[in-house]
Design a protein around this motif. Structure first.
Motif, PDB file in Angstrom:
ATOM      1  N   CYS A  65       0.739  -0.844  -0.220  1.00 53.49           N
ATOM      2  CA  CYS A  65       0.364  -0.290   0.060  1.00 53.49           C
ATOM      3  C   CYS A  65       0.953   1.059   0.006  1.00 53.49           C
ATOM      4  O   CYS A  65       0.319   2.039  -0.989  1.00 53.49           O
ATOM      5  CB  CYS A  65      -1.138   0.092   1.247  1.00 53.49           C
ATOM      6  SG  CYS A  65      -2.427  -1.159   1.092  1.00 53.49           S
ATOM      7  N   GLY A  66       1.873   1.285   0.972  1.00 56.08           N
ATOM      8  CA  GLY A  66       3.110   2.282   1.202  1.00 56.08           C
ATOM      9  C   GLY A  66       3.543   2.592  -0.085  1.00 56.08           C
ATOM     10  O   GLY A  66       3.954   3.952  -1.240  1.00 56.08           O
ATOM     11  N   MET A  67       3.760   1.117  -1.067  1.00 55.60           N
ATOM     12  CA  MET A  67       5.028   1.291  -2.487  1.00 55.60           C
ATOM     13  C   MET A  67       3.491   2.391  -4.181  1.00 55.60           C
ATOM     14  O   MET A  67       4.659   2.734  -4.427  1.00 55.60           O
ATOM     15  CB  MET A  67       4.904   0.103  -2.971  1.00 55.60           C
ATOM     16  CG  MET A  67       5.891  -0.067  -4.007  1.00 55.60           C
ATOM     17  SD  MET A  67       6.027  -1.848  -4.765  1.00 55.60           S
ATOM     18  CE  MET A  67       6.789  -3.090  -3.246  1.00 55.60           C
ATOM     19  N   ILE A  68       2.697   2.265  -3.747  1.00 59.07           N
ATOM     20  CA  ILE A  68       1.991   2.518  -4.268  1.00 59.07           C
ATOM     21  C   ILE A  68       2.174   4.304  -4.154  1.00 59.07           C
ATOM     22  O   ILE A  68       2.128   4.378  -5.449  1.00 59.07           O
ATOM     23  CB  ILE A  68       0.115   2.565  -4.786  1.00 59.07           C
ATOM     24  CG1 ILE A  68      -0.380   0.984  -4.359  1.00 59.07           C
ATOM     25  CG2 ILE A  68      -0.812   3.277  -5.276  1.00 59.07           C
ATOM     26  CD1 ILE A  68      -1.513   0.619  -4.188  1.00 59.07           C
ATOM     27  N   ARG A  69       2.124   5.458  -3.794  1.00 63.19           N
ATOM     28  CA  ARG A  69       2.364   6.486  -3.246  1.00 63.19           C
ATOM     29  C   ARG A  69       3.032   7.133  -3.839  1.00 63.19           C
ATOM     30  O   ARG A  69       3.441   7.969  -4.886  1.00 63.19           O
ATOM     31  CB  ARG A  69       2.069   6.933  -2.184  1.00 63.19           C
ATOM     32  CG  ARG A  69       1.254   8.611  -1.780  1.00 63.19           C
ATOM     33  CD  ARG A  69       1.300   8.764  -0.242  1.00 63.19           C
ATOM     34  NE  ARG A  69       3.027   9.097  -0.285  1.00 63.19           N
ATOM     35  CZ  ARG A  69       3.516   9.682  -0.229  1.00 63.19           C
ATOM     36  NH1 ARG A  69       3.358  10.752  -0.746  1.00 63.19           N
ATOM     37  NH2 ARG A  69       5.068   9.583   0.349  1.00 63.19           N
ATOM     38  N   VAL A  70       4.793   5.556  -3.167  1.00 58.88           N
ATOM     39  CA  VAL A  70       5.587   6.362  -3.850  1.00 58.88           C
ATOM     40  C   VAL A  70       5.836   5.562  -5.400  1.00 58.88           C
ATOM     41  O   VAL A  70       6.790   7.156  -5.442  1.00 58.88           O
ATOM     42  CB  VAL A  70       6.453   5.397  -3.464  1.00 58.88           C
ATOM     43  CG1 VAL A  70       8.075   5.057  -3.352  1.00 58.88           C
ATOM     44  CG2 VAL A  70       6.716   5.672  -0.941  1.00 58.88           C
ATOM     45  N   LEU A  71       5.545   4.761  -5.683  1.00 59.65           N
ATOM     46  CA  LEU A  71       6.405   4.775  -7.349  1.00 59.65           C
ATOM     47  C   LEU A  71       5.534   5.994  -8.003  1.00 59.65           C
ATOM     48  O   LEU A  71       6.421   6.881  -8.527  1.00 59.65           O
ATOM     49  CB  LEU A  71       4.755   3.712  -7.525  1.00 59.65           C
ATOM     50  CG  LEU A  71       5.873   2.102  -7.199  1.00 59.65           C
ATOM     51  CD1 LEU A  71       5.473   0.930  -7.159  1.00 59.65           C
ATOM     52  CD2 LEU A  71       6.940   1.982  -7.719  1.00 59.65           C
ATOM     53  N   ARG A  72       4.348   6.567  -7.698  1.00 55.99           N
ATOM     54  CA  ARG A  72       3.342   7.665  -8.366  1.00 55.99           C
ATOM     55  C   ARG A  72       4.676   8.556  -8.059  1.00 55.99           C
ATOM     56  O   ARG A  72       4.976   9.391  -9.488  1.00 55.99           O
ATOM     57  CB  ARG A  72       1.893   7.256  -7.059  1.00 55.99           C
ATOM     58  CG  ARG A  72       1.791   8.923  -8.520  1.00 55.99           C
ATOM     59  CD  ARG A  72       0.735   9.981  -7.520  1.00 55.99           C
ATOM     60  NE  ARG A  72       0.101  11.202  -8.167  1.00 55.99           N
ATOM     61  CZ  ARG A  72      -0.209  11.660  -7.421  1.00 55.99           C
ATOM     62  NH1 ARG A  72      -0.472  11.990  -6.127  1.00 55.99           N
ATOM     63  NH2 ARG A  72      -1.132  13.252  -8.274  1.00 55.99           N
ATOM     64  N   GLY A  73       4.538   9.048  -7.207  1.00 56.24           N
ATOM     65  CA  GLY A  73       5.750  10.172  -6.916  1.00 56.24           C
ATOM     66  C   GLY A  73       6.651  10.386  -7.326  1.00 56.24           C
ATOM     67  O   GLY A  73       7.418  11.059  -7.944  1.00 56.24           O
TER      68      GLY A  73
END
Length: 211
Positions: A65-73
Motif C-alpha cells: 500500500c505504501g509502495m503505490i504512493r511512492v511509485l506514483r511520486g
C-alpha cells in the motif's frame, strides 16, 4: 535511518527473512518522509519480496500500500497500478481468506484504491479514476475521516466533470461543501470553484491532485 540500517544488518546476520523485510519497510518509509522516492520504492520492493519469501501476507499488503504512493511520486505510474492489482489479487486469493483479519482486509482495499486513484487522476485517466473513486465512495465518510472523504468527493467531481457528467459532478462538489470546516479550506475552495464553473457553464479548472 541508522537504527533501521542496523536492524537490517542484524536480521541478515540472524537469517531472519521476516525481520529483514520489516527493516526494508521502515527504511522505505523513512526515505519517503524526506522525499527520496526512488530509494523508498527500492526498499519497499525489497520488503515486498522478502515478505513473500517469509509467507507473511499481512506484511506484504502493508508495504505494498505504501509502495503505490511512492511509485506514483517517482513517476512510475504503471508500476503503481500493477502494485494495486497485486494487492487486490492477494486479497481475493482463497489461500489467504483466513489469514487476513477482516479489518485489515477492509482497510487494505480502501487504502490501495484511494492511493491508485491519484495515479489515474494524475495521468488524466478519468474513467479509471471514476471507477476507483466510486468503489470507495462513502467509506471514509462512514469512518469519520473527513479530509479523505472530502478529497474522494472532490476528485470524483473533477473526473466526472471531465467526462461531461455535470449533474453528478455538481452533487459531489456540493458534498464537499456540506462537510464545512471538517475538511481543509483549500479542498472547500476547489469544490466551490468547480461548482461555480458548472453552474455558470464554464469549464472546470484542473487542480493538483495531492494525496
Amino acid at each position: 535511518m541508522e537504527s533501521a540500517t542496523t536492524a537490517l544488518r542484524l536480521a541478515g546476520t540472524a537469517g531472519d527473512v521476516r525481520q529483514q523485510a520489516w527493516a526494508h519497510a521502515y527504511l522505505g518509509w523513512l526515505r519517503d518522509t524526506v522525499d527520496d522516492l526512488p530509494a523508498a520504492a527500492d526498499h519497499y520492493h525489497r520488503a515486498a519480496k522478502l515478505f513473500t519469501e517469509a509467507d507473511d501476507v499481512n506484511g506484504y499488503l502493508q508495504v505494498s500500500c505504501g509502495m503505490i504512493r511512492v511509485l506514483r511520486g517517482a513517476g512510475r505510474a504503471q508500476a503503481a497500478v500493477e502494485t494495486c492489482r497485486g494487492i487486490m489479487d492477494t486479497l481475493a486469493d482463497a489461500r489467504h481468506r483466513d489469514r487476513i483479519p477482516p479489518n485489515v482486509r477492509e482497510f487494505t482495499a480502501l487504502s490501495a484504491v484511494y492511493s491508485v486513484s491519484f495515479v489515474h487522476l494524475g495521468e488524466g485517466r478519468w474513467e479509471e479514476a471514476v471507477d476507483a473513486l466510486r468503489s470507495i465512495h462513502g467509506q471514509f465518510d462512514d469512518r469519520g475521516w473527513h479530509k479523505q472523504a472530502g478529497k474522494v468527493h472532490l476528485h470524483l467531481a473533477h473526473a466526472l466533470a471531465r467526462l461531461g457528467e455535470r449533474a453528478e459532478a455538481a452533487a459531489e462538489y456540493q458534498a464537499v461543501l456540506t462537510l464545512e470546516s471538517r475538511v481543509p479550506e483549500d479542498v472547500r475552495d476547489e469544490a466551490h470553484t468547480g461548482l461555480t464553473a458548472l453552474t455558470t457553464g464554464r469549464p472546470v479548472p484542473l487542480i493538483r491532485f495531492v494525496q
